[in-house]
Design a protein around this motif. Structure first.
Motif, PDB file in Angstrom:
ATOM      1  N   SER A  51       6.099   8.901   5.278  1.00 50.69           N
ATOM      2  CA  SER A  51       5.061   9.926   5.108  1.00 50.69           C
ATOM      3  C   SER A  51       3.706   9.276   4.840  1.00 50.69           C
ATOM      4  O   SER A  51       2.886   9.798   4.093  1.00 50.69           O
ATOM      5  N   LYS A  52       3.474   8.141   5.481  1.00 52.46           N
ATOM      6  CA  LYS A  52       2.303   7.358   5.095  1.00 52.46           C
ATOM      7  C   LYS A  52       0.982   8.049   5.409  1.00 52.46           C
ATOM      8  O   LYS A  52       0.008   7.873   4.667  1.00 52.46           O
ATOM      9  N   ASN A  53       0.904   8.855   6.478  1.00 54.80           N
ATOM     10  CA  ASN A  53      -0.362   9.521   6.787  1.00 54.80           C
ATOM     11  C   ASN A  53      -0.753  10.510   5.696  1.00 54.80           C
ATOM     12  O   ASN A  53      -1.897  10.550   5.243  1.00 54.80           O
ATOM     13  N   LEU A  54       0.229  11.303   5.247  1.00 56.41           N
ATOM     14  CA  LEU A  54      -0.031  12.245   4.168  1.00 56.41           C
ATOM     15  C   LEU A  54      -0.283  11.502   2.855  1.00 56.41           C
ATOM     16  O   LEU A  54      -1.167  11.862   2.075  1.00 56.41           O
ATOM     17  N   TYR A  55       0.488  10.454   2.647  1.00 57.70           N
ATOM     18  CA  TYR A  55       0.350   9.650   1.434  1.00 57.70           C
ATOM     19  C   TYR A  55      -1.056   9.051   1.327  1.00 57.70           C
ATOM     20  O   TYR A  55      -1.706   9.118   0.286  1.00 57.70           O
ATOM     21  N   LEU A  83       0.810  -1.214   0.000  1.00 62.12           N
ATOM     22  CA  LEU A  83       0.000   0.000   0.000  1.00 62.12           C
ATOM     23  C   LEU A  83       0.844   1.265   0.000  1.00 62.12           C
ATOM     24  O   LEU A  83       0.433   2.302  -0.517  1.00 62.12           O
ATOM     25  N   PHE A  84       2.053   1.189   0.555  1.00 57.84           N
ATOM     26  CA  PHE A  84       2.874   2.383   0.742  1.00 57.84           C
ATOM     27  C   PHE A  84       3.914   2.583  -0.356  1.00 57.84           C
ATOM     28  O   PHE A  84       4.868   3.335  -0.179  1.00 57.84           O
ATOM     29  N   SER A  85       3.765   1.918  -1.498  1.00 59.95           N
ATOM     30  CA  SER A  85       4.761   2.053  -2.559  1.00 59.95           C
ATOM     31  C   SER A  85       4.163   2.654  -3.816  1.00 59.95           C
ATOM     32  O   SER A  85       2.948   2.618  -4.032  1.00 59.95           O
ATOM     33  N   GLY A  86       5.020   3.191  -4.665  1.00 54.63           N
ATOM     34  CA  GLY A  86       4.597   3.746  -5.941  1.00 54.63           C
ATOM     35  C   GLY A  86       5.795   3.973  -6.831  1.00 54.63           C
ATOM     36  O   GLY A  86       6.940   3.934  -6.384  1.00 54.63           O
ATOM     37  N   TYR A  87       5.553   4.218  -8.132  1.00 55.09           N
ATOM     38  CA  TYR A  87       6.614   4.430  -9.105  1.00 55.09           C
ATOM     39  C   TYR A  87       6.659   5.886  -9.550  1.00 55.09           C
ATOM     40  O   TYR A  87       5.645   6.569  -9.602  1.00 55.09           O
ATOM     41  N   GLU A  88       7.845   6.329  -9.942  1.00 53.12           N
ATOM     42  CA  GLU A  88       7.976   7.664 -10.508  1.00 53.12           C
ATOM     43  C   GLU A  88       7.345   7.686 -11.900  1.00 53.12           C
ATOM     44  O   GLU A  88       7.227   6.659 -12.553  1.00 53.12           O
ATOM     45  N   LYS A  89       6.967   8.851 -12.358  1.00 53.75           N
ATOM     46  CA  LYS A  89       6.357   9.005 -13.669  1.00 53.75           C
ATOM     47  C   LYS A  89       7.371   8.654 -14.757  1.00 53.75           C
ATOM     48  O   LYS A  89       8.461   9.192 -14.803  1.00 53.75           O
ATOM     49  N   GLY A  90       6.993   7.741 -15.644  1.00 55.38           N
ATOM     50  CA  GLY A  90       7.842   7.398 -16.771  1.00 55.38           C
ATOM     51  C   GLY A  90       9.100   6.641 -16.415  1.00 55.38           C
ATOM     52  O   GLY A  90       9.994   6.487 -17.244  1.00 55.38           O
ATOM     53  N   GLY A  91       9.218   6.151 -15.192  1.00 53.64           N
ATOM     54  CA  GLY A  91      10.434   5.453 -14.792  1.00 53.64           C
ATOM     55  C   GLY A  91      10.132   4.144 -14.116  1.00 53.64           C
ATOM     56  O   GLY A  91       9.004   3.660 -14.120  1.00 53.64           O
TER      57      GLY A  91
END
Length: 212
Positions: free
Chosen positions: A168-172, A151-159
């Motif tokens: 920063s999970k609360n803000l995320y 749940l706490f992961s993601g990829y950069e745009k185009g990479g």
């Protein structure tokens, strides 16, 4: 990342036993009794003899080298435990990496004989292997317990750099899910991770649908 440090290097001169170790979060080393080889954590480039080892021993094991003095024409084998969640229970299964390095390319076979799973990957990256595993496991109602499906992961745009948002999970979590937009991470504290880190704060992200 959790892995079995025992590795085998197969060259024209026969097999070599080595220890596979993390140098830091972005690089790996193969230690052959104090003689070290270096690579990125994604293993998608040729290995190099460490500067210290080359200065002290030269090309000690008579490796074949590319024109850029990178090691080529050998095979590397090691094991990687994969953790899955099945009906809320964490289970571990061991997969074997067999990586073939040639002058022009690197090819990986990633298999688990007990489950009859064999994935062949021509280096789009380790993240593609975990996508393939997700496609296999999803119909079986299994989830990989790793950064890729967290749940706490993601990829950069185009990479293909995977970010961990636990700091920063609360803000995320207060934002809507926008996996492929780098501006989504502006102002957040995050760190780069590999797809297969094992973390006690892992939570399944059921929004990430692996459909291709």
């Amino acid at each position: 990342m959790l892995l079995d440090p025992n590795a085998i290097i197969r060259t024209k001169n026969g097999p070599l036993n080595a220890k596979l170790e993390f140098e830091d979060r972005s690089s790996l080393t193969l230690n052959i009794d104090g003689y070290t080889l270096e690579n990125s954590i994604k293993l998608n480039q040729h290995w190099e003899i460490s500067e210290e080892s080359f200065d002290q021993f030269g090309n000690k094991f008579d490796f074949d080298l590319t024109q850029f003095d990178e090691i080529t024409d050998f095979e590397l084998e090691f094991k990687l435990p994969i953790f899955t969640i099945e009906q809320d229970a964490v289970k571990e299964t061991s997969f074997t990496f067999v990586v073939n390095y040639s002058e022009l390319s690197q090819e990986i076979h990633f298999f688990n004989e007990s489950e009859n799973i064999d994935i062949k990957e021509d280096w789009q990256g380790l993240e593609e292997i975990f996508r393939q595993l997700n496609r296999i496991y999803t119909p079986l109602k299994k989830h990989l317990r790793c950064c890729f499906g967290c749940l706490f992961s993601g990829y950069e745009k185009g990479g293909n750099s995977l970010f961990c948002m636990i700091k920063s999970k609360n803000l995320y979590l207060s934002k809507s899910f926008q996996e492929w937009y780098s501006d989504f991470y502006y102002g957040l504290e995050y760190e780069g991770v590999s797809e297969n880190y094992y973390c006690d704060e892992f939570e399944i992200d059921k929004r990430k649908k692996i459909t291709h």
